[in-house]
Write a protein that holds these residues in place. Structure first.
Motif, mmCIF file in Angstrom:
data_model
loop_
_atom_site.group_PDB
_atom_site.id
_atom_site.type_symbol
_atom_site.label_atom_id
_atom_site.label_comp_id
_atom_site.label_asym_id
_atom_site.label_seq_id
_atom_site.Cartn_x
_atom_site.Cartn_y
_atom_site.Cartn_z
ATOM 1 N N PHE A 98 7.287 -5.560 -6.618
ATOM 2 C CA PHE A 98 8.507 -5.830 -5.854
ATOM 3 C C PHE A 98 8.173 -5.953 -4.364
ATOM 4 O O PHE A 98 8.673 -6.843 -3.670
ATOM 5 N N ALA A 99 7.300 -5.065 -3.867
ATOM 6 C CA ALA A 99 6.918 -5.107 -2.456
ATOM 7 C C ALA A 99 6.159 -6.394 -2.134
ATOM 8 O O ALA A 99 6.360 -7.000 -1.070
ATOM 9 N N ARG A 100 5.286 -6.822 -3.045
ATOM 10 C CA ARG A 100 4.547 -8.067 -2.808
ATOM 11 C C ARG A 100 5.492 -9.264 -2.741
ATOM 12 O O ARG A 100 5.295 -10.183 -1.939
ATOM 13 N N ARG B 95 0.819 -1.213 0.000
ATOM 14 C CA ARG B 95 0.000 0.000 0.000
ATOM 15 C C ARG B 95 0.851 1.261 0.000
ATOM 16 O O ARG B 95 0.424 2.303 -0.507
ATOM 17 N N GLY B 96 2.047 1.172 0.560
ATOM 18 C CA GLY B 96 2.892 2.355 0.620
ATOM 19 C C GLY B 96 3.893 2.444 -0.511
ATOM 20 O O GLY B 96 4.723 3.357 -0.534
ATOM 21 N N ALA B 97 3.827 1.496 -1.442
ATOM 22 C CA ALA B 97 4.809 1.460 -2.529
ATOM 23 C C ALA B 97 4.352 2.286 -3.721
ATOM 24 O O ALA B 97 3.152 2.421 -3.984
ATOM 25 N N ARG B 98 5.305 2.851 -4.442
ATOM 26 C CA ARG B 98 4.986 3.524 -5.696
ATOM 27 C C ARG B 98 4.439 2.505 -6.682
ATOM 28 O O ARG B 98 4.751 1.313 -6.593
ATOM 29 N N PRO B 99 3.616 2.926 -7.638
ATOM 30 C CA PRO B 99 3.004 1.969 -8.575
ATOM 31 C C PRO B 99 4.001 1.036 -9.250
ATOM 32 O O PRO B 99 3.717 -0.145 -9.446
ATOM 33 N N ASP B 100 5.190 1.556 -9.591
ATOM 34 C CA ASP B 100 6.159 0.714 -10.283
ATOM 35 C C ASP B 100 6.934 -0.196 -9.333
ATOM 36 O O ASP B 100 7.786 -0.974 -9.769
#
Length: 547
Positions: free
Chosen positions: A28-30, A19-24
């Motif tokens: 990567f966060a997932r 939720r706090g990650a930039r769209p691009d």
């Protein structure tokens, strides 16, 4: 190591929340979320103590992200990424934090006819089956064993040919098939887990030689999964990881782990992104190292080598014939190499025609010619002539003159010691007339297989890989010879190098495929490669049972 690594991950757990990650950076966060979540899940599974402190903090972050509809409902919308979400659910379930609605969505996706059905490479199929098992979704665990025969691990790969991606396929196959050390797979017929240990230990040499902490960590984890806890390989890998772990617990990933565009990222994010996975792996290694649930280590495999005699015999025959067509400067090293090969085969007659030809051609050669050839070629040629009872007057005169010079010296340089010993062996220099010769350090035959605490030479391991990648057969053959003479002939890396070398022999007996249409270039390359290969194979045949 584990505590410091987990502390570093926990301190940066906010980076895991998509939720706090930039769209691009959402994908990567997932990926980071599931990998870190799975570490917490394995901690709960392998250690009965409740999750506290940093592990508990990571779990809370994972649970908070996973309960959001924006995360769990992606399972139904992004079926190709099923394992990203199912792995997170499995981790929560292992930690006693089952989320029934999340599980229902996953089951629905699995039953939908695509998410669990589309084509996957074997180790990814194992990933699917293992994840479904941990999610509590019914499937036949024995189906994992049905996949194993098709994996790279069980196909006896040549270690010199494996890319980093291939090595990850091997490590993940072992993670899933062994259930991180909790399950004994039904290995395919003809494969024994000791072969897997041998492969892992060879790959560890290459990974450490290239300072790749990520692969060192995964390979170490795999050894633990197979029950290998106390070996030279595990000790070295553990020491390496300890040496590269930073004071705050982070372990940096290998160079190039992120896309080149990452250079434009802000420093804090890049620092985390470059290190989180390798730090997770280091923590997992610590967790597995202290786990009491490992099985017994497998028995070591019997080293199987390629029979080299027939290959060497054909190469010697080809090289002798080819040497006769060369000028004497190029031909002499070739026929000398052929004589070495024939001697190793105990078929000295194979090289006799070539030896007689060059002895006659060079009967009146100037001393400068022999000096140009070098002490090793001149000495080996002289030894071959001596064994064949053939005389070459100019060479005999050159050796006598050299012996007189040696006898006048106060001491012998270390790099000339082998040549002086050769003069003594040929009888042209009396042992008492020679100055003190530096002692030759004896090889330690089989030290790689006898449990000795010697490390395979990293520089030679890298040299073999580089030579194979660039098709520099001369470099590869020279390195094989050094390793064989150093007592490493039966090591998996050396055996695979020899196997690669003999696979380059053509139907005529020559070595190498120049991939050139120029006859002159083809002939020059094949002659050079075959000469180098014969010298290397001669050393291998003389050193062990491979011939």
């Amino acid at each position: 190591m584990e505590d410091r690594a987990v502390a570093w991950l926990a301190a940066r757990r906010a980076m895991l929340d998509p939720r706090g990650a930039r769209p691009d950076r959402v994908l990567f966060a997932r990926k980071a979320l599931i990998e870190t979540a799975f570490l917490a899940g394995l901690r709960a599974r392998l250690d009965d103590a409740p999750l506290t402190g940093d592990y508990a903090a990571i779990l809370e972050q994972v649970e908070d992200a996973a309960r959001q509809p924006s995360y769990r409902e992606m399972t139904a919308r992004d079926e190709t990424a099923l394992l990203l979400y199912a792995g997170t659910y499995a981790a929560l379930r292992l930690c006693g934090r089952d989320a029934p609605e999340f599980g229902r969505v996953i089951r629905q996706a699995v039953a939908g006819g695509y998410a669990a059905a589309f084509e996957r490479v074997p180790y990814r199929q194992l990933d699917l089956l293992h994840t479904l098992y941990l999610c509590g979704i019914e499937h036949d665990p024995s189906s994992m064993d049905a996949v194993l025969p098709f994996t790279l691990l069980c196909r006896r790969p040549n270690v010199l040919k494996l890319t980093d991606r291939d090595v990850y396929a091997v490590t993940h196959t072992l993670f899933y098939a062994t259930d991180f050390g909790l399950r004994e797979p039904a290995w395919p017929s003809g494969f024994c887990p000791g072969e897997g240990v041998e492969l892992l230990e060879a790959l560890l040499v290459l990974a450490e030689a290239r300072a790749n902490a990520d692969l060192v960590g995964e390979l170490l984890c795999c050894l633990y999964c197979l029950g290998v806890a106390d070996s030279h390989a595990t000790d070295r890998a553990w020491s390496f990881l300890e040496s590269v772990q930073e004071d705050n617990g982070r372990v940096a990933g290998p160079e190039g782990i992120l896309h080149p565009e990452a250079e434009a990222m802000e420093a804090d994010f890049r620092h985390w992104a470059e290190g989180y996975h390798t730090t997770v792996v280091a923590a997992l290694a610590g967790l597995l190292e202290r786990s009491p649930r490992r099985g017994e280590p497998p028995s070591p495999p019997t080293a199987e080598s390629v029979p080299l005699g027939p290959h060497l015999q054909r190469a010697v025959t080809w090289l002798c014939d080819a040497s006769l067509a060369e000028d004497h400067r190029a031909g002499l090293p070739g026929v000398t190499a052929a004589a070495l090969g024939a001697s190793a085969l105990r078929e000295r007659g194979l090289a006799r025609p070539g030896l007689a030809h060059y002895a006659a051609q060079l009967a009146d050669a100037a001393p400068s010619f022999w000096q140009e050839q070098g002490a090793e070629v001149a000495g080996e040629f002289a030894l071959a002539l001596h064994q064949a009872d053939i005389c070459c007057p100019s060479l005999d005169a050159y050796l006598r003159a050299t012996a007189e010079v040696v006898a006048s010296l106060d001491d012998v340089p270390a790099d000339a010691a082998a040549g002086v010993r050769r003069l003594v062996g040929l009888g042209v220099l009396r042992p008492g007339a020679a100055p003190a010769v530096p002692r030759q350090a004896p090889a330690v035959p089989g030290r790689a297989q006898t449990g000795g605490r010697h490390a395979f030479p990293f520089q030679d391991a890298v040299s073999l890989c580089e030579a194979r990648e660039s098709y520099h057969l001369g470099q590869l053959a020279a390195t094989v010879r050094v390793l064989v003479k150093g007592g490493w002939g039966l090591h998996r890396i050396t055996r695979d190098a020899v196997a690669f070398l003999v696979a380059q022999q053509d139907a005529e007996g020559a070595f190498g495929y120049p991939a050139s249409d120029d006859p002159a270039a083809r002939g020059k390359a094949r002659y050079s490669w075959t000469r180098s290969a014969v010298v290397a194979l001669a050393a291998a045949v003389e050193s062990g049972p491979a011939g």
